[in-house]
Design a protein around this motif. Structure first.
Motif, PDB file in Angstrom:
ATOM      1  N   TRP A  72      48.700 -53.040 -88.203  1.00  0.00           N
ATOM      2  CA  TRP A  72      49.350 -54.453 -88.180  1.00  0.00           C
ATOM      3  C   TRP A  72      48.069 -55.406 -88.043  1.00  0.00           C
ATOM      4  N   PHE A  73      48.164 -56.395 -88.895  1.00  0.00           N
ATOM      5  CA  PHE A  73      47.271 -57.505 -89.116  1.00  0.00           C
ATOM      6  C   PHE A  73      47.334 -58.679 -88.205  1.00  0.00           C
ATOM      7  N   VAL A  74      46.256 -59.241 -87.325  1.00  0.00           N
ATOM      8  CA  VAL A  74      46.648 -59.914 -86.333  1.00  0.00           C
ATOM      9  C   VAL A  74      45.247 -60.900 -86.500  1.00  0.00           C
ATOM     10  N   GLY A  75      45.320 -62.123 -86.286  1.00  0.00           N
ATOM     11  CA  GLY A  75      44.256 -63.193 -85.914  1.00  0.00           C
ATOM     12  C   GLY A  75      43.943 -63.981 -87.121  1.00  0.00           C
ATOM     13  N   ARG A  76      42.792 -64.768 -86.827  1.00  0.00           N
ATOM     14  CA  ARG A  76      42.594 -66.160 -87.896  1.00  0.00           C
ATOM     15  C   ARG A  76      42.160 -65.234 -89.193  1.00  0.00           C
ATOM     16  N   LEU A  77      41.243 -64.204 -89.097  1.00  0.00           N
ATOM     17  CA  LEU A  77      40.646 -63.637 -90.218  1.00  0.00           C
ATOM     18  C   LEU A  77      41.448 -62.690 -91.222  1.00  0.00           C
ATOM     19  N   ALA A  78      42.439 -61.783 -90.296  1.00  0.00           N
ATOM     20  CA  ALA A  78      43.397 -61.187 -91.043  1.00  0.00           C
ATOM     21  C   ALA A  78      44.664 -61.673 -91.635  1.00  0.00           C
ATOM     22  N   THR A  79      44.976 -63.032 -91.207  1.00  0.00           N
ATOM     23  CA  THR A  79      46.128 -63.704 -91.645  1.00  0.00           C
ATOM     24  C   THR A  79      45.660 -64.956 -92.422  1.00  0.00           C
ATOM     25  N   TYR A  80      44.423 -65.083 -92.555  1.00  0.00           N
ATOM     26  CA  TYR A  80      44.001 -66.115 -93.273  1.00  0.00           C
ATOM     27  C   TYR A  80      44.382 -67.446 -92.698  1.00  0.00           C
ATOM     28  N   ARG A  81      44.432 -67.909 -91.643  1.00  0.00           N
ATOM     29  CA  ARG A  81      45.196 -69.023 -90.958  1.00  0.00           C
ATOM     30  C   ARG A  81      44.010 -69.749 -89.896  1.00  0.00           C
ATOM     31  N   TYR A  82      43.977 -70.930 -89.778  1.00  0.00           N
ATOM     32  CA  TYR A  82      43.101 -71.524 -89.003  1.00  0.00           C
ATOM     33  C   TYR A  82      43.581 -71.883 -87.698  1.00  0.00           C
ATOM     34  N   TYR A  83      43.634 -70.689 -86.991  1.00  0.00           N
ATOM     35  CA  TYR A  83      44.539 -70.687 -85.621  1.00  0.00           C
ATOM     36  C   TYR A  83      43.622 -71.225 -84.539  1.00  0.00           C
ATOM     37  N   ASN A  84      43.943 -72.073 -83.377  1.00  0.00           N
ATOM     38  CA  ASN A  84      43.376 -72.237 -82.249  1.00  0.00           C
ATOM     39  C   ASN A  84      43.481 -71.035 -81.354  1.00  0.00           C
ATOM     40  N   MET A  85      42.778 -70.806 -80.373  1.00  0.00           N
ATOM     41  CA  MET A  85      42.775 -69.803 -79.498  1.00  0.00           C
ATOM     42  C   MET A  85      44.173 -69.309 -78.843  1.00  0.00           C
ATOM     43  N   ASP A  86      44.953 -70.311 -78.540  1.00  0.00           N
ATOM     44  CA  ASP A  86      46.022 -70.179 -77.889  1.00  0.00           C
ATOM     45  C   ASP A  86      47.208 -69.675 -78.916  1.00  0.00           C
ATOM     46  N   GLN A  87      46.869 -70.236 -79.853  1.00  0.00           N
ATOM     47  CA  GLN A  87      47.852 -69.732 -81.205  1.00  0.00           C
ATOM     48  C   GLN A  87      47.595 -68.138 -81.473  1.00  0.00           C
ATOM     49  N   VAL A  88      46.482 -67.762 -81.434  1.00  0.00           N
ATOM     50  CA  VAL A  88      46.188 -66.321 -81.670  1.00  0.00           C
ATOM     51  C   VAL A  88      46.497 -65.485 -80.436  1.00  0.00           C
ATOM     52  N   VAL A  89      46.538 -65.901 -79.366  1.00  0.00           N
ATOM     53  CA  VAL A  89      47.293 -65.015 -78.197  1.00  0.00           C
ATOM     54  C   VAL A  89      48.637 -65.002 -78.433  1.00  0.00           C
ATOM     55  N   GLY A  90      49.253 -66.164 -78.769  1.00  0.00           N
ATOM     56  CA  GLY A  90      50.742 -66.226 -79.047  1.00  0.00           C
ATOM     57  C   GLY A  90      51.031 -65.247 -80.119  1.00  0.00           C
ATOM     58  N   GLN A  91      50.417 -65.283 -81.104  1.00  0.00           N
ATOM     59  CA  GLN A  91      50.513 -64.195 -82.247  1.00  0.00           C
ATOM     60  C   GLN A  91      50.488 -62.979 -81.778  1.00  0.00           C
ATOM     61  N   ALA A  92      49.357 -62.394 -81.121  1.00  0.00           N
ATOM     62  CA  ALA A  92      48.921 -61.196 -80.335  1.00  0.00           C
ATOM     63  C   ALA A  92      50.441 -60.858 -79.869  1.00  0.00           C
ATOM     64  N   LEU A  93      50.636 -61.625 -78.770  1.00  0.00           N
ATOM     65  CA  LEU A  93      51.921 -61.342 -77.897  1.00  0.00           C
ATOM     66  C   LEU A  93      53.062 -60.888 -78.664  1.00  0.00           C
ATOM     67  N   ALA A  94      53.296 -61.930 -79.563  1.00  0.00           N
ATOM     68  CA  ALA A  94      54.234 -61.626 -80.711  1.00  0.00           C
ATOM     69  C   ALA A  94      54.387 -60.270 -81.346  1.00  0.00           C
ATOM     70  N   THR A  95      53.194 -60.031 -81.626  1.00  0.00           N
ATOM     71  CA  THR A  95      53.008 -58.890 -82.468  1.00  0.00           C
ATOM     72  C   THR A  95      53.105 -57.562 -81.557  1.00  0.00           C
ATOM     73  N   PHE A  96      52.863 -57.519 -80.287  1.00  0.00           N
ATOM     74  CA  PHE A  96      52.891 -56.492 -79.396  1.00  0.00           C
ATOM     75  C   PHE A  96      54.662 -56.379 -79.105  1.00  0.00           C
ATOM     76  N   ARG A  97      55.198 -57.423 -79.198  1.00  0.00           N
ATOM     77  CA  ARG A  97      56.771 -57.412 -78.931  1.00  0.00           C
ATOM     78  C   ARG A  97      57.416 -56.497 -79.898  1.00  0.00           C
ATOM     79  N   ARG A  98      57.030 -57.025 -81.480  1.00  0.00           N
ATOM     80  CA  ARG A  98      57.369 -56.427 -82.349  1.00  0.00           C
ATOM     81  C   ARG A  98      57.212 -55.012 -82.540  1.00  0.00           C
ATOM     82  N   ILE A  99      55.984 -54.529 -82.044  1.00  0.00           N
ATOM     83  CA  ILE A  99      55.455 -52.902 -81.919  1.00  0.00           C
ATOM     84  C   ILE A  99      56.435 -52.467 -81.110  1.00  0.00           C
ATOM     85  N   ASP A 100      56.575 -53.229 -79.940  1.00  0.00           N
ATOM     86  CA  ASP A 100      57.319 -52.311 -78.791  1.00  0.00           C
ATOM     87  C   ASP A 100      58.918 -52.006 -78.947  1.00  0.00           C
TER      88      ASP A 100
END
Length: 389
Positions: A334-362
């Motif tokens: 699973w690829f997550v975060g600014r470098l892995a998805t080549y996006r200029y995310y703020n910190m809260d956006q990375v947290v939101g992306q990570a939590l959404a990724t966890f839901r998909r994994i689960d």
């Protein structure tokens, strides 16, 4: 055998490690090349006892109640409203541009939003199509303010003219017609009361989580058995630069302690017209720390060094698309975060992306019996493994 190998101990990696360990009871190994956790948000006390941000200022702001609630499990907060001044034409004026900025620069007395709107409209140069960062600014405030505030700063920051960058770069900075001098307008504007590093330590302080710092994923991936991977590093590096390197902009930091309680009137002063550095940060505004001395950082954008910012240009997005297709076809990663998805995310956006990724994994992966029965006891310590020689 670890259930998960998490590459990168920043927001993306630590959030997912915490969720996998506490919610699924799975064993997680976090690896990071640096000698610490926290990624670019890492902070530390310098030799004078001043809390500084090692990789430049990180100000937490979000409109998401969910993200704030999640992080509040690991830190208490102090309220902090971020304000920035820009040194323009020998004056320090608020940025983003607002009515106060224009009144001070031009010796005016615009008194209402409507007067400010009319003043800007008389100078704006509307464009049929907004494609570049230059288009965004010039169409809103005109060329003179663009030259004063944006062009020089952007060229230093990115090594490119705004006319060569995607519109998303300058679209992040609003223009206001009122006198609101806050840099961010988000609902929640706070800072971790005891710093980011303490927050990350609490996040990974679980018996199911092991942390290995000063370790390169490529060196240990075949040595330590694991079932699946969370990857938050450079996506092009993961695939051995198969389609060429994705460009990133880096930064160099000059940390200085001054023998004075205060250096400047706000946390950050930008320098769009002068100096080789882009901005100067004074950390005591961010941390609330009381100290006889003060710590500041000069920030110099560079072409070489650790990757910080994906460079937003159409050809780079096209190349990223090739890597994204590979990522989607790679099982158990699973690829997550600014470098892995080549996006200029703020910190809260990375947290939101990570939590959404966890839901998909689960949803995708069945929980094992031992995960359902996993204990929730905490020992309060981060388990650390030495780097692999």
């Amino acid at each position: 055998m670890f259930d998960w190998l998490v590459v990168g101990a920043g927001f993306a990696g630590c959030v997912l490690a915490e969720r996998l360990a506490t919610q699924r009871g799975e064993r997680v190994l976090i690896v990071d090349r640096r000698p610490h956790i926290g990624g670019n948000a890492y902070d530390r006390y310098n030799e004078d006892g001043l809390l500084i941000h090692e990789y430049g200022p990180h100000i937490f702001h979000t409109n998401s109640d969910m993200v704030l609630s999640y992080l509040s499990q690991f830190t208490t907060w102090r309220d902090y409203t971020h304000r920035v001044l820009a040194e323009v034409d020998g004056q320090r004026v608020p940025i983003p541009i607002n009515r106060t900025t224009v009144n001070r620069l031009y010796g005016l007395s615009l008194g209402t939003d409507e007067e400010m709107e009319a003043w800007l409209a008389a100078r704006a140069e509307p464009a049929e199509r907004i494609e570049t960062s230059e288009d965004v600014v010039v169409s809103k405030v005109g060329r003179e303010l663009y030259e004063k505030f944006f062009r020089g700063y952007t060229r230093k920051q990115w090594g490119l003219d705004p006319s060569e960058l995607d519109k998303s770069v300058t679209a992040r900075v609003p223009t206001r017609t009122d006198t609101d001098d806050r840099y961010f307008a988000d609902k929640h504007q706070v800072m971790p009361e005891h710093g980011y590093t303490r927050m990350f330590q609490a996040m990974v302080a679980h018996p199911n989580i092991t942390v290995m710092v000063q370790a390169d994923y490529r060196d240990i991936r075949h040595l330590i058995p694991h079932r699946r991977v969370i990857y938050s590093g450079q996506i092009d590096e993961f695939f051995d630069f198969r389609f060429g390197r994705l460009p990133y902009r880096s930064l160099r930091f000059d940390h200085v302690t001054l023998d004075t309680p205060r250096h400047q009137n706000v946390a950050v002063v930008n320098y769009p017209q002068t100096e080789d550095f882009t901005r100067v940060t004074e950390y005591k505004y961010l941390t609330g720390q009381e100290h006889a001395k003060t710590a500041i950082t000069y920030e110099y954008p560079t072409a070489d060094g650790d990757p910080y910012y994906p460079v937003p240009r159409p050809e780079n997005q096209e190349r990223y698309g090739l890597y994204e297709a590979l990522a989607r076809a790679t099982p158990d990663v699973w690829f997550v975060g600014r470098l892995a998805t080549y996006r200029y995310y703020n910190m809260d956006q990375v947290v939101g992306q990570a939590l959404a990724t966890f839901r998909r994994i689960d949803e995708k992966l069945p929980r094992e019996d031992r995960a359902r029965a996993a204990g929730r006891s905490w020992n309060g310590a981060v388990a650390e493994m030495p780097a692999v020689p």
